[in-house]
Design a protein around this motif. Structure first.
Motif, mmCIF file in Angstrom:
data_model
loop_
_atom_site.group_PDB
_atom_site.id
_atom_site.type_symbol
_atom_site.label_atom_id
_atom_site.label_comp_id
_atom_site.label_asym_id
_atom_site.label_seq_id
_atom_site.Cartn_x
_atom_site.Cartn_y
_atom_site.Cartn_z
ATOM 1 N N PHE A 31 -5.593 5.560 -44.973
ATOM 2 C CA PHE A 31 -6.463 4.806 -43.667
ATOM 3 C C PHE A 31 -6.731 3.172 -43.662
ATOM 4 C CE2 PHE A 31 -10.956 5.193 -41.940
ATOM 5 C CZ PHE A 31 -10.504 5.031 -41.067
ATOM 6 N N LEU A 32 -6.557 3.561 -41.887
ATOM 7 C CA LEU A 32 -7.240 0.998 -41.552
ATOM 8 C C LEU A 32 -8.534 1.318 -41.381
ATOM 9 C CD1 LEU A 32 -3.791 -0.674 -41.074
ATOM 10 C CD2 LEU A 32 -4.482 -0.316 -43.151
ATOM 11 N N ASN A 33 -8.971 1.531 -42.005
ATOM 12 C CA ASN A 33 -10.965 1.081 -41.409
ATOM 13 C C ASN A 33 -10.796 0.245 -41.706
ATOM 14 O OD1 ASN A 33 -13.573 1.572 -42.073
ATOM 15 N ND2 ASN A 33 -13.693 2.742 -42.934
ATOM 16 N N PRO A 34 -11.318 -0.209 -39.905
ATOM 17 C CA PRO A 34 -11.698 -1.359 -39.400
ATOM 18 C C PRO A 34 -13.064 -1.852 -39.725
ATOM 19 C CG PRO A 34 -12.026 -0.028 -37.731
ATOM 20 C CD PRO A 34 -11.588 1.234 -38.748
ATOM 21 N N GLY A 35 -13.941 -1.360 -40.374
ATOM 22 C CA GLY A 35 -14.870 -1.852 -40.707
ATOM 23 C C GLY A 35 -15.895 -2.114 -42.827
ATOM 24 N N ASN A 36 -16.546 -1.494 -42.645
ATOM 25 C CA ASN A 36 -16.766 -2.687 -44.109
ATOM 26 C C ASN A 36 -17.570 -1.728 -45.872
ATOM 27 O OD1 ASN A 36 -19.521 -3.696 -43.716
ATOM 28 N ND2 ASN A 36 -18.404 -5.020 -42.717
ATOM 29 N N THR A 37 -17.220 -1.930 -46.533
ATOM 30 C CA THR A 37 -18.304 -1.032 -47.398
ATOM 31 C C THR A 37 -19.981 -1.152 -46.883
ATOM 32 O OG1 THR A 37 -18.304 -2.529 -49.084
ATOM 33 C CG2 THR A 37 -16.240 -0.522 -48.919
ATOM 34 N N ARG A 38 -20.304 -1.668 -45.960
ATOM 35 C CA ARG A 38 -21.989 -2.252 -45.879
ATOM 36 C C ARG A 38 -22.230 -1.329 -44.440
ATOM 37 N NH1 ARG A 38 -19.349 -6.712 -46.501
ATOM 38 N NH2 ARG A 38 -19.650 -7.151 -44.284
ATOM 39 N N GLU A 39 -21.428 -1.109 -43.888
ATOM 40 C CA GLU A 39 -21.963 0.026 -42.422
ATOM 41 C C GLU A 39 -21.689 1.535 -42.834
ATOM 42 O OE1 GLU A 39 -19.555 -1.702 -38.715
ATOM 43 O OE2 GLU A 39 -18.606 -2.969 -40.478
ATOM 44 N N ALA A 40 -23.098 1.618 -42.713
ATOM 45 C CA ALA A 40 -23.196 3.351 -43.454
ATOM 46 C C ALA A 40 -21.894 4.608 -42.730
ATOM 47 C CB ALA A 40 -24.141 4.018 -42.930
ATOM 48 N N PHE A 41 -21.704 3.707 -41.121
ATOM 49 C CA PHE A 41 -20.773 4.632 -40.447
ATOM 50 C C PHE A 41 -19.928 4.651 -41.150
ATOM 51 C CE2 PHE A 41 -17.633 5.325 -37.192
ATOM 52 C CZ PHE A 41 -17.567 6.368 -36.980
ATOM 53 N N THR A 211 -22.771 -5.891 -34.934
ATOM 54 C CA THR A 211 -24.080 -6.544 -36.167
ATOM 55 C C THR A 211 -25.165 -6.598 -35.856
ATOM 56 O OG1 THR A 211 -23.794 -8.569 -35.970
ATOM 57 C CG2 THR A 211 -21.290 -7.553 -36.967
ATOM 58 N N ARG A 212 -25.426 -6.316 -37.197
ATOM 59 C CA ARG A 212 -27.249 -5.893 -37.124
ATOM 60 C C ARG A 212 -27.797 -7.341 -36.586
ATOM 61 N NH1 ARG A 212 -30.885 -2.450 -41.006
ATOM 62 N NH2 ARG A 212 -28.576 -1.204 -41.315
ATOM 63 N N GLU A 213 -27.044 -8.179 -37.602
ATOM 64 C CA GLU A 213 -28.242 -9.770 -37.529
ATOM 65 C C GLU A 213 -27.517 -10.411 -36.334
ATOM 66 O OE1 GLU A 213 -30.397 -12.239 -39.548
ATOM 67 O OE2 GLU A 213 -29.550 -10.654 -40.031
ATOM 68 N N ARG A 214 -25.936 -10.057 -35.730
ATOM 69 C CA ARG A 214 -25.647 -10.824 -34.271
ATOM 70 C C ARG A 214 -26.690 -10.249 -33.107
ATOM 71 N NH1 ARG A 214 -20.199 -11.265 -31.317
ATOM 72 N NH2 ARG A 214 -20.724 -12.601 -29.699
ATOM 73 N N ALA A 215 -27.048 -9.078 -33.075
ATOM 74 C CA ALA A 215 -27.995 -7.746 -31.984
ATOM 75 C C ALA A 215 -29.048 -8.730 -32.260
ATOM 76 C CB ALA A 215 -28.024 -6.662 -32.388
ATOM 77 N N TYR A 216 -29.691 -8.228 -34.193
ATOM 78 C CA TYR A 216 -31.179 -9.563 -34.118
ATOM 79 C C TYR A 216 -31.080 -11.118 -33.362
ATOM 80 C CZ TYR A 216 -34.876 -11.423 -37.053
ATOM 81 O OH TYR A 216 -35.673 -12.222 -36.900
ATOM 82 N N GLU A 217 -30.352 -11.538 -33.324
ATOM 83 C CA GLU A 217 -30.352 -13.267 -32.477
ATOM 84 C C GLU A 217 -30.945 -12.672 -31.819
ATOM 85 O OE1 GLU A 217 -31.174 -15.652 -35.073
ATOM 86 O OE2 GLU A 217 -30.630 -14.896 -36.868
ATOM 87 N N GLN A 218 -29.655 -12.108 -31.408
ATOM 88 C CA GLN A 218 -29.998 -12.242 -29.597
ATOM 89 C C GLN A 218 -30.623 -11.282 -29.403
ATOM 90 O OE1 GLN A 218 -25.916 -9.254 -29.355
ATOM 91 N NE2 GLN A 218 -24.955 -11.492 -28.406
ATOM 92 N N GLU A 238 -26.082 0.010 -36.571
ATOM 93 C CA GLU A 238 -26.256 -0.942 -36.871
ATOM 94 C C GLU A 238 -27.504 -2.460 -35.997
ATOM 95 O OE1 GLU A 238 -26.003 -2.568 -39.502
ATOM 96 O OE2 GLU A 238 -25.803 -1.084 -40.605
ATOM 97 N N MET A 239 -26.309 -2.632 -34.777
ATOM 98 C CA MET A 239 -26.872 -3.690 -33.932
ATOM 99 C C MET A 239 -28.742 -2.312 -33.694
ATOM 100 S SD MET A 239 -23.960 -4.377 -31.499
ATOM 101 C CE MET A 239 -23.570 -2.597 -30.609
ATOM 102 N N GLY A 240 -28.750 -1.248 -33.558
ATOM 103 C CA GLY A 240 -29.728 -0.647 -32.793
ATOM 104 C C GLY A 240 -30.996 -1.701 -33.826
ATOM 105 N N PHE A 241 -30.831 -1.365 -35.204
ATOM 106 C CA PHE A 241 -32.391 -1.705 -35.924
ATOM 107 C C PHE A 241 -32.064 -3.492 -36.181
ATOM 108 C CE2 PHE A 241 -30.380 2.417 -38.394
ATOM 109 C CZ PHE A 241 -31.393 2.795 -38.663
ATOM 110 N N GLY A 242 -31.750 -3.939 -35.980
ATOM 111 C CA GLY A 242 -31.005 -5.686 -35.296
ATOM 112 C C GLY A 242 -32.174 -5.425 -34.410
ATOM 113 N N VAL A 243 -32.037 -5.510 -33.235
ATOM 114 C CA VAL A 243 -32.533 -4.939 -32.013
ATOM 115 C C VAL A 243 -34.087 -4.360 -32.440
ATOM 116 C CG1 VAL A 243 -33.295 -4.608 -29.745
ATOM 117 C CG2 VAL A 243 -31.738 -4.912 -30.870
#
Length: 365
Positions: A31-41, A211-218, A238-243
């Protein structure tokens, strides 16, 4: 003499076992997972797949690409053209990479299965994607992303206090990646709900890149620009928590001064729903990879999966999660096998009227 014959038969039996045993090898899946091991989803997605693989006796390997399509394609190239090829390659059409993977797979002998983001209508037209043209493409399984985006905004509006005639409700929306089909579909669903509610004013939609960080900055800029915002729609948690963090820093209280909605039943999102910081949460699609393995297991056993609901299917996994379900999902996530008997979901030996019961309800029996 009898003892000798028994010895010969035993030896023959062992030889036959040694010859036969490799044929019964477990089906191997990458399985090619497009995310990373820091993303809970994406972590919970992988864990559910691993539970399915263990139950079904399949060999599963997972490689993450940290949302970098070049990495995904390099992983696919190695899997499809390298010396150690899996029986099945499961991947996501993130950033429109599916056509290139279909091309790389030609003649590899590796069977392909697409999850989460299937081919777009434009890609289908360009590829002329017919089952006979891509015989190694087994099928696809995607969630109801458009409906998910729609349901989230409808529920946020329902929960918002009514406004006087002539007054409007200010909405901010945070979508994922512009070149990801699921982000586009969720956004389309949100706009469908918006068209039904002229009292809601979409002040701005931005792309937070999941991403959390980008949504937070926006969000820091947007809350200054639109201080009357009382509804926030986010395409993932992730974005929801940044916002939410930006909103709290601006002096607002999520769940009270503005209602927040998002997607993904990560433990943090479930806790935020229980704490009333999140007002609307949708989830269930983390199970897609596990459901795909059920179908691949059946396919490997000679089942014609197209007879049990079609080879390319959309399933209504994204649904509103209430607080009782949130508690249940938190308890279930603590169990290593998620409490699911994956074998019981198999279509093997069933009449063609059978449909795979892939849903959040199946998980929450």
């Amino acid at each position: 003499m009898l003892k000798f014959l028994c010895g010969v038969l035993l030896t023959l039996g062992m030889v036959m076992f040694m010859v036969i045993a490799p044929c019964a090898q477990a089906a191997s899946v990458l399985f090619l997972n497009p995310g990373n091991t820091r993303e809970a989803f994406w972590v919970s997605y992988s864990q559910f797949m691993q539970a399915a693989a263990r139950d079904l006796g399949m060999e599963l390997r997972i490689e993450y690409s940290d949302r970098n399509s070049e990495i995904t394609l390099a992983q696919a190239r190695e899997a499809l053209q390298g010396p150690k090829r899996p029986d099945y390659l499961v991947f996501v059409n993130e950033q429109y990479i599916a056509p290139e993977i279909l091309r790389l797979a030609h003649g590899s002998g590796v069977k392909l299965f697409i999850v989460n983001n299937a081919l777009t209508p434009d890609q289908m037209r360009l590829l002329g994607a017919r089952p006979d043209k891509y015989p190694d493409w087994v099928g696809s399984l995607v969630p109801n992303d458009e409906e998910g985006g729609y349901l989230m905004l409808k529920e946020l509006i329902r929960l918002h206090p009514p406004v006087a005639p002539g007054q409007s409700i200010d909405l901010l929306a945070f979508s994922g990646l512009k070149i990801t089909p699921s982000a586009q579909l969720r956004e389309r669903g949100m706009r469908r709900a918006l068209a039904e509610h002229p009292e809601v004013h979409l002040r701005q939609l931005v792309y937070g890149g999941w991403t959390r960080e980008r949504a937070y900055e926006q969000a820091k800029l947007l809350f200054k620009r639109y201080p009357q915002t009382s509804l926030v729609w986010s395409a993932n948690d992730e974005m929801g928590f940044g916002v939410m963090r930006a909103f709290e820093e601006s002096g607002g209280k999520p769940g009270k001064d503005a209602l927040f909605g998002t997607i993904n039943n990560s433990p943090a999102a479930l806790h935020a729903l229980l704490d009333n910081r999140l007002s609307v949460l949708l989830g269930g699609h983390f199970s897609l990879g596990g459901w795909a393995l059920v179908q691949l297991h059946d396919y490997d056993e000679g089942v014609d999966i197209s007879q049990y609901g079609g080879r390319d299917r959309q399933i209504p996994l994204l649904q509103l999660i209430d607080r009782a379900q949130a508690r249940q999902l938190l308890a279930m996530g603590a169990s290593q096998d998620f409490g699911v008997d994956f074998h019981k979901l198999s279509a093997k030996g069933r009449p063609t009227s059978y449909r795979y019961p892939f849903s959040l309800q199946t998980l929450m029996h």
